[in-house]
Motif scaffolding. Sequence first.
Motif, PDB file in Angstrom:
ATOM      1  N   ILE A 226      -1.680   1.248 -10.458  1.00 60.48           N
ATOM      2  CA  ILE A 226      -2.896   1.765  -9.855  1.00 60.48           C
ATOM      3  C   ILE A 226      -2.861   3.290  -9.931  1.00 60.48           C
ATOM      4  O   ILE A 226      -1.796   3.896 -10.097  1.00 60.48           O
ATOM      5  CB  ILE A 226      -3.070   1.309  -8.391  1.00 60.48           C
TER       6      ILE A 226
ATOM      7  N   THR B 253      -7.347  14.153  -6.265  1.00 58.69           N
ATOM      8  CA  THR B 253      -6.976  13.593  -4.963  1.00 58.69           C
ATOM      9  C   THR B 253      -5.772  14.334  -4.377  1.00 58.69           C
ATOM     10  O   THR B 253      -4.793  14.591  -5.073  1.00 58.69           O
ATOM     11  CB  THR B 253      -6.632  12.102  -5.100  1.00 58.69           C
TER      12      THR B 253
ATOM     13  N   LYS C 228       0.831  -1.197   0.000  1.00 60.60           N
ATOM     14  CA  LYS C 228       0.000   0.000   0.000  1.00 60.60           C
ATOM     15  C   LYS C 228       0.870   1.253   0.000  1.00 60.60           C
ATOM     16  O   LYS C 228       2.025   1.220   0.420  1.00 60.60           O
ATOM     17  CB  LYS C 228      -0.917   0.032   1.224  1.00 60.60           C
TER      18      LYS C 228
ATOM     19  N   VAL D 124      -5.242   7.140  -8.720  1.00 57.74           N
ATOM     20  CA  VAL D 124      -6.379   7.816  -8.097  1.00 57.74           C
ATOM     21  C   VAL D 124      -6.697   9.061  -8.908  1.00 57.74           C
ATOM     22  O   VAL D 124      -5.869   9.559  -9.671  1.00 57.74           O
ATOM     23  CB  VAL D 124      -6.088   8.190  -6.627  1.00 57.74           C
TER      24      VAL D 124
ATOM     25  N   ALA E 135      -6.519   6.421   0.073  1.00 63.56           N
ATOM     26  CA  ALA E 135      -7.629   5.642  -0.478  1.00 63.56           C
ATOM     27  C   ALA E 135      -7.423   5.414  -1.974  1.00 63.56           C
ATOM     28  O   ALA E 135      -7.171   6.360  -2.725  1.00 63.56           O
ATOM     29  CB  ALA E 135      -8.948   6.369  -0.237  1.00 63.56           C
ATOM     30  N   GLY E 136      -7.507   4.165  -2.379  1.00 63.57           N
ATOM     31  CA  GLY E 136      -7.360   3.826  -3.785  1.00 63.57           C
ATOM     32  C   GLY E 136      -5.952   3.469  -4.188  1.00 63.57           C
ATOM     33  O   GLY E 136      -5.727   3.039  -5.327  1.00 63.57           O
TER      34      GLY E 136
END
Length: 251
Positions: A210, A216, A179, A212, A193-194
């Motif tokens: 990944i 953000t 993460k 966002v 988040a995300g």
Amino acid sequence: MAKESGLGDMLIVHGFNASGDIQQLGRIGGGPALFNFTGIDKSAYERKGGLRDGAFEMTTFFNHDSVTPATHEQLSTLPRTDVHLTYGHTTQLGWPAASLISKQIGYDPTRADDGMLTFAVSAQANGYGVEWGKQLTAGVRTDTAATNGTGVDTLASASFGAQAYLHAGAFTGTDVTVKIQDSADNVTFADVAGLAFTQITGGAPLAERIAVANTTTIRRYVRAVTVTTAGFSSLAFSVNFIKNEVADVVF
């Protein structure tokens, strides 16, 4: 900062660390296509940006291992699926890295008259352009338990979103999740988040991108952490983090 050479650099191909088998990188490039919007009343070109693009071009040595797949086994399959690549300028925490989702084009050998055998490989962008960011791991990091990585200073908070690339190599255990966390002071961190990669339960090497939304907020300091629910004993991985510095980044 003084000028630097490319000594000690890194290239990871879809979770596989190919650095020791790369002779040279001929191109790490990209950017928008240029449209000509020059009117007849102008004395110089006027241009606007179009679609983003990117490409890696490299020359590899021949390294074959039928027991533990080496560079030949990774590249010779010429997959039709996407291939993730990350180039790191040295293997130091927070140093520049470029990542690309691509289609691999070619694995063409050249046998020189002195006996040298090399292969030409091109990787052309698919869906996204080349993205420059910062390494949240010092090259390839190996965690043997849930670990909080060291924070990397991105100099300021920004509200334009972010992208991140994960390359996972050797994995032993039941599960692990990588993460991204951020912090305003490099002391108190929280999950973004995300920005959690898909849980790894096997199947390495693997890679993932990944992102966002470009509204953000990402605070000044960021780090890569590993968490687990049932436990793991080893994960070798690298993370490249791209923090957008301007609005309206297309991803």
